[in-house]
Motif scaffolding. Structure first.
Motif, mmCIF file in Angstrom:
data_model
loop_
_atom_site.group_PDB
_atom_site.id
_atom_site.type_symbol
_atom_site.label_atom_id
_atom_site.label_comp_id
_atom_site.label_asym_id
_atom_site.label_seq_id
_atom_site.Cartn_x
_atom_site.Cartn_y
_atom_site.Cartn_z
ATOM 1 N N ASN A 1 7.244 -6.775 0.607
ATOM 2 C CA ASN A 1 5.943 -6.206 0.979
ATOM 3 C C ASN A 1 6.029 -5.454 2.304
ATOM 4 O OD1 ASN A 1 3.305 -5.900 0.017
ATOM 5 N ND2 ASN A 1 2.517 -7.424 1.457
ATOM 6 N N GLU B 1 -3.856 -3.811 -0.456
ATOM 7 C CA GLU B 1 -2.891 -4.902 -0.470
ATOM 8 C C GLU B 1 -3.312 -5.965 0.537
ATOM 9 O OE1 GLU B 1 0.263 -5.803 -1.881
ATOM 10 O OE2 GLU B 1 -0.360 -4.423 -3.464
ATOM 11 N N VAL C 1 -2.355 1.429 1.149
ATOM 12 C CA VAL C 1 -0.921 1.455 1.421
ATOM 13 C C VAL C 1 -0.193 2.606 0.724
ATOM 14 C CG1 VAL C 1 -0.783 -1.017 1.864
ATOM 15 C CG2 VAL C 1 -0.449 -0.172 -0.474
ATOM 16 N N ASP C 2 -0.803 3.179 -0.304
ATOM 17 C CA ASP C 2 -0.139 4.243 -1.062
ATOM 18 C C ASP C 2 -0.218 5.556 -0.292
ATOM 19 O OD1 ASP C 2 0.911 5.994 -2.906
ATOM 20 O OD2 ASP C 2 -0.689 5.759 -4.386
ATOM 21 N N TRP D 1 -2.355 -0.221 -8.809
ATOM 22 C CA TRP D 1 -3.651 -0.767 -8.387
ATOM 23 C C TRP D 1 -4.781 -0.232 -9.275
ATOM 24 C CZ3 TRP D 1 -0.065 1.505 -5.022
ATOM 25 C CH2 TRP D 1 0.637 0.602 -4.200
ATOM 26 N N ASN E 1 1.931 -3.510 -13.147
ATOM 27 C CA ASN E 1 0.562 -4.023 -13.071
ATOM 28 C C ASN E 1 0.301 -5.001 -14.218
ATOM 29 O OD1 ASN E 1 -0.330 -2.618 -15.427
ATOM 30 N ND2 ASN E 1 -0.941 -0.828 -14.240
ATOM 31 N N PHE F 1 5.368 -2.569 3.666
ATOM 32 C CA PHE F 1 4.651 -1.297 3.769
ATOM 33 C C PHE F 1 4.636 -0.760 5.204
ATOM 34 C CE2 PHE F 1 2.891 -3.006 -0.202
ATOM 35 C CZ PHE F 1 3.025 -1.895 -1.026
ATOM 36 N N SER G 1 -5.475 1.764 -3.177
ATOM 37 C CA SER G 1 -4.253 0.941 -3.127
ATOM 38 C C SER G 1 -4.375 -0.144 -2.058
ATOM 39 C CB SER G 1 -3.038 1.827 -2.856
ATOM 40 O OG SER G 1 -3.221 2.549 -1.639
ATOM 41 N N VAL H 1 7.667 0.467 -3.267
ATOM 42 C CA VAL H 1 7.113 0.747 -4.589
ATOM 43 C C VAL H 1 7.761 2.003 -5.151
ATOM 44 C CG1 VAL H 1 4.889 -0.392 -4.201
ATOM 45 C CG2 VAL H 1 5.184 1.996 -3.506
ATOM 46 N N ARG I 1 6.383 -2.277 -8.085
ATOM 47 C CA ARG I 1 6.875 -2.706 -6.784
ATOM 48 C C ARG I 1 8.214 -3.399 -6.979
ATOM 49 N NH1 ARG I 1 3.010 -5.161 -3.992
ATOM 50 N NH2 ARG I 1 1.338 -4.941 -5.532
ATOM 51 N N ASN J 1 -8.520 -1.205 -9.208
ATOM 52 C CA ASN J 1 -9.372 -0.820 -8.081
ATOM 53 C C ASN J 1 -10.032 0.534 -8.261
ATOM 54 O OD1 ASN J 1 -8.505 -3.173 -6.885
ATOM 55 N ND2 ASN J 1 -7.018 -2.190 -5.535
#
Length: 436
Positions: A363, A73, A80-81, A44, A275, A365, A71, A336, A354, A47
Motif C-alpha cells: 500500500n 483508500e 490515490v489514483d 474502486w 476488484n 501510495f 479512488s 497498482v 493492486r 465508489n
C-alpha cells in the motif's frame, strides 16, 4: 486476464451498440463505453456514483482522469489514483514498443538555474548528435532563462517541438551549438552497465530505464549482463532505476528472477488483486530463479520518477534480502496496474489491480522510502564512480557506511523542495505504469 478483458468489452460494446449506429462512431459512444468499462473493471468501481453523467466528458481520456476522484483508500485523505488514462491506439502502439518521436533527450534541474541532460536515447537525434548525460543546457532557441517557474515552456521546447537549437556546455569547458529535428527512433532500455572493484570485492552496476520496449532485446540484455556479472564473481549489484517509470509486469518478473537469492526460488514473488467482481482472477506469481548469482543484498538508485513495475520489483524482493534505496527522493508510489482495453480507436487504462508481496505489503501510495538521501548526480555521465548516487553506494559497499562525503553547494541546491518539485513536473512527460 483475457477473459476479464473480453467480459468487459461485451459489457461496454453491447450497451453502446444498442444506442448508436457503429457506422458513425461518435464521441458520445466512446465516452459511454468508457464509463461502462470503468463501472466494471476499475479497482474502486463501487465508489463511482450512479449519477455520473458520461456526457460531461469530451473523450475517453477525460473519463479516465475523471474517475480518479473516486479512488479512496484507508489511511489516505485524498484520492490515490494519479494514473488512469486513455490514448489513441496509434500513439500507444508506438510508446509500448519503444518507438520515440522527439529529440530523444531528457532533462532535469541540477539546481534552480542549472538545467542538465539526464539521459539520451542512443538512436535518437540527440544520441546521433553525440549529446551526453551531464551536459549543461545554456540556451534553447536563444532563451537562456531556465528556472523552476518556466518549466512548462521548457517541456514544450524539449519534448513537444519539431525542431530546436541548443547551446550546451560540455564537461571539457567548451560550448557547442546543436540543432535537433524530432524524428522516430527505437529506444533501448539498458543505458549502461559495468563492474567496479570495491575494497577487494566486485560490484555490478546497470542502468535500466524502462520495462517497456522490445522484450526480446531486453531479455537478451539481461542474459548478457548477468552472465557478465557471474563471470566476474560480483558480490553486490546496484540497479539504477532513477528514471524508470515502469512497464510490463512480465519484464519485472524476469529481472526479479535474476536478482532473487536461491532461497527465494519457488517462493511467492507477488500477488495481483482485482476488484470484488473479479476476485476469482487474483493471481500469485512465484519466483523461478535464473542465473547463478546468489546475493544477500541489493542496492537500488531511485527517485520520484521510479514508478510502478520498478517499485514492484523492489517490493517483491524485500522479503528475501536486504534491499536498500538510495537517491534524491522516495519513489513515485504506484502499487497498482492496468492493461490496455480497446475502445474503438482508443485504448483505455483504468487502474484494475493492486500488487502485494509475500508479506502482503503493497500500500505504498506515498512511495517507497529511502535508506540514504543523496542528490541526483546530473553533473556526471553514467558509470562515473564520482556520480553522487553511485559513489554513495560504492562507498557503503567498501566501508559499511553512508557517512557524509564532501557535498558541494550545488549538490545541496539539488535537494531543495523547489528543485525536487520541478523535476517531478518534468518527469510527468514519461510513462508511468504497470502493464499486463
Amino acid at each position: 486476464m483475457k477473459t476479464i478483458v473480453a467480459g468487459a468489452i461485451i459489457v461496454g460494446i453491447s450497451l453502446a451498440s444498442c444506442r448508436k449506429n457503429h457506422d458513425v462512431i461518435s464521441s458520445e459512444v466512446k465516452v459511454d463505453t468508457t464509463v461502462n468499462y470503468a463501472r466494471d473493471i476499475y479497482l474502486w468501481h463501487n465508489n463511482i456514483p450512479a449519477s455520473l453523467d458520461p456526457h460531461m466528458f469530451p473523450d475517453p481520456n477525460a473519463v479516465m482522469e475523471g474517475i480518479r476522484a473516486y479512488s479512496a483508500e484507508p489511511g489516505f485523505s485524498v484520492p490515490v489514483d494519479r494514473w488512469s488514462f486513455a490514448m489513441l491506439k496509434s500513439d500507444w502502439n508506438a510508446l509500448s514498443t519503444g518507438i520515440g518521436g522527439d529529440f530523444g533527450m531528457n532533462i532535469f534541474f541540477y539546481a534552480d538555474d542549472d538545467l542538465r541532460v539526464s539521459y539520451v536515447e542512443r538512436e535518437s537525434p540527440s544520441g546521433k548528435a553525440g549529446i551526453k548525460r551531464s551536459w549543461h543546457i545554456k540556451q534553447i532557441n536563444g532563451v537562456a532563462n531556465f528556472t523552476i517557474a518556466n518549466s512548462n515552456d521548457i517541456v514544450r521546447a524539449v519534448y513537444q517541438s519539431p525542431v530546436g537549437t541548443f547551446v550546451f556546455a560540455r564537461p571539457n569547458n567548451t560550448d557547442t551549438t546543436i540543432t535537433l529535428k524530432a524524428s522516430s527512433y527505437r529506444e533501448h532500455p539498458v543505458l549502461f552497465d559495468s563492474v567496479y572493484n570495491t575494497n577487494g570485492s566486485k560490484t555490478g552496476y546497470f542502468v535500466f530505464n524502462s520495462f517497456l520496449g522490445d522484450t526480446v532485446e531486453i531479455s537478451n540484455e539481461f542474459e548478457r549482463i548477468f552472465n557478465k556479472f557471474s563471470s566476474e564473481h560480483v558480490q553486490d549489484i546496484v540497479v539504477d532505476l532513477r528514471y524508470n517509470g515502469g512497464g510490463y509486469v512480465s519484464v519485472q518478473n524476469l529481472l526479479a528472477n535474476y536478482l532473487v537469492p536461491a532461497a527465494g526460488d519457488k517462493q511467492v514473488m507477488l500477488t495481483e488483486e482485482f476488484n470484488d467482481k473479479y476476485l476469482a482472477y487474483n493471481t500469485t506469481e512465484n519466483f523461478t530463479k535464473k542465473g547463478s548469482l546468489n546475493l544477500n543484498r541489493l542496492f537500488f538508485i531511485v527517485s520520484q520518477n521510479t514508478a510502478s513495475a520498478s517499485e514492484l520489483l523492489i517490493n517483491s524482493l524485500k522479503p528475501y534480502m536486504d534491499v536498500q534505496l538510495i537517491g534524491p527522493t522516495h519513489t513515485h508510489g504506484k502499487p497498482v496496474g492496468f492493461y490496455p482495453i480497446p475502445v474503438f480507436d482508443w485504448y483505455i487504462f483504468p487502474v484494475s489491480f493492486r500488487t502485494v508481496n509475500k508479506l502482503g505489503e503493497g500500500n505504498y501510495f506515498n512511495g517507497l522510502p529511502l535508506d540514504h538521501q543523496v542528490v541526483d548526480g546530473l553533473d556526471k555521465n553514467w558509470g562515473d564512480g564520482n556520480e553522487a548516487c553511485l559513489s554513495a553506494v560504492l562507498h557503503f559497499i567498501s566501508s559499511g557506511s553512508y557517512a557524509r562525503m564532501a557535498v558541494t553547494p550545488q549538490q545541496r541546491l539539488g535537494l531543495t523542495e523547489e528543485v525536487l518539485f520541478s523535476n517531478a513536473a518534468l518527469g510527468k512527460t514519461k510513462f508511468k505504469g504497470m502493464l499486463r
